[in-house]
Design an enzyme around this catalytic site. Structure first.
Site, PDB file in Angstrom:
ATOM      1  N   HIS A 116      21.104   7.544  -1.802  1.00  0.00           N
ATOM      2  CA  HIS A 116      22.363   7.445  -2.163  1.00  0.00           C
ATOM      3  C   HIS A 116      22.538   8.416  -3.739  1.00  0.00           C
ATOM      4  CE1 HIS A 116      25.526   5.071  -4.906  1.00  0.00           C
ATOM      5  NE2 HIS A 116      26.181   5.840  -4.286  1.00  0.00           N
ATOM      6  N   CYS A 118      19.606   0.036  -8.467  1.00  0.00           N
ATOM      7  CA  CYS A 118      20.804   0.488  -9.340  1.00  0.00           C
ATOM      8  C   CYS A 118      22.272   0.228  -8.423  1.00  0.00           C
ATOM      9  CB  CYS A 118      20.743   1.993  -9.017  1.00  0.00           C
ATOM     10  SG  CYS A 118      19.230   2.595  -9.996  1.00  0.00           S
ATOM     11  N   HIS A 119      22.302   0.353  -7.214  1.00  0.00           N
ATOM     12  CA  HIS A 119      23.810   0.131  -6.535  1.00  0.00           C
ATOM     13  C   HIS A 119      23.642  -0.672  -5.285  1.00  0.00           C
ATOM     14  CE1 HIS A 119      23.778   4.342  -8.836  1.00  0.00           C
ATOM     15  NE2 HIS A 119      24.922   3.681  -9.058  1.00  0.00           N
ATOM     16  N   GLY A 120      22.410  -1.389  -4.965  1.00  0.00           N
ATOM     17  CA  GLY A 120      22.438  -2.363  -4.075  1.00  0.00           C
ATOM     18  C   GLY A 120      22.249  -1.848  -2.761  1.00  0.00           C
ATOM     19  N   SER A 121      21.749  -0.750  -2.435  1.00  0.00           N
ATOM     20  CA  SER A 121      21.466  -0.233  -1.069  1.00  0.00           C
ATOM     21  C   SER A 121      20.068  -1.001  -0.630  1.00  0.00           C
ATOM     22  CB  SER A 121      20.958   1.152  -1.132  1.00  0.00           C
ATOM     23  OG  SER A 121      22.155   2.119  -1.249  1.00  0.00           O
TER      24      SER A 121
END
Length: 218
Positions: A142, A165-168
């Site tokens: 990402h 960081c962004h939930g991936s």
């Protein structure tokens, strides 16, 4: 003061004000330029990590030998290759079984590794040269964060990777789950198995022409 002195003093004052204004404008321009250059210098390494990789023909030793003899089942070690973190796992039978659950494929973006994110010898259900040893470049596809490894536990014997960081999220083979930002599976570097306890990162015996710079995303 004579009448002749008045315009001379006024002209001198005007020139000084004009020079001061020019110096101020130049200083502001230089400061702005330095700020932009600094921002670009900081941004370049990050953007470069997203938009491809270094060429494999860079005149340096491009391989890393890894000793897996002390790697316990269900655990991973982290080595550095080309400046990237590389995750090396020793998979348990439960971890391998989790990769073959039929329902899992419906939850993954690219369950069959159709996107070019790995050498030919890692296009399989375990995304590795041998099922028991997994090797993944630890950079989220990402925005380039480093995913954390959730090792198998009594509550989850399969394990997974999660981007803080962004939930991936990715399964133990580095395949990206749907519904999260990461668009591609984690990259698999070229790997050659030297022995039961040693492997070589940087060369693929099964796909000798593989170049990491050709993958879809890192």
């Amino acid at each position: 003061m004579t009448q002749d002195d008045a315009p001379t003093s006024s002209s001198r004052q005007g020139r000084e004000e004009e020079n001061h204004t020019r110096r101020r404008d130049v200083l502001a321009t230089v400061t702005l330029g330095m700020g932009c250059a600094g921002a670009c210098a900081l941004a370049y390494p990050f953007l470069n990590s997203l938009n491809g990789t270094q060429s494999s023909r860079i005149g340096e030793d491009d391989t890393v030998e890894v000793d897996c003899s002390k790697l316990s089942p269900g655990q991973q070690l982290v080595v550095t290759w080309r400046g990237w973190p590389v995750f090396v796992q020793r998979r348990t039978p439960e971890m391998l079984a989790s990769l073959r659950v039929p329902e899992l494929a419906h939850r993954l973006r690219d369950p069959d590794s159709k996107m070019h994110q790995q050498p030919q010898d890692a296009i399989n259900w375990h995304r590795s040269v041998v099922p028991e040893i997994g090797v993944l470049i630890g950079i989220c596809t990402h925005l380039g964060c480093v995913p954390s490894f959730d090792a198998p536990s009594s509550g989850d014997r399969s394990g997974k990777y999660a981007c803080p960081c962004h939930g991936s999220q990715f399964d133990i083979a580095g395949r990206a789950y749907k519904g999260a930002p990461a668009p591609y599976n984690l990259p698999v570097p070229p790997v050659t198995i030297i022995s039961d306890q040693h492997l070589l990162i940087g060369k693929s015996k099964g796909d000798p022409d593989f170049d990491i710079a050709t993958i879809q995303q890192i």
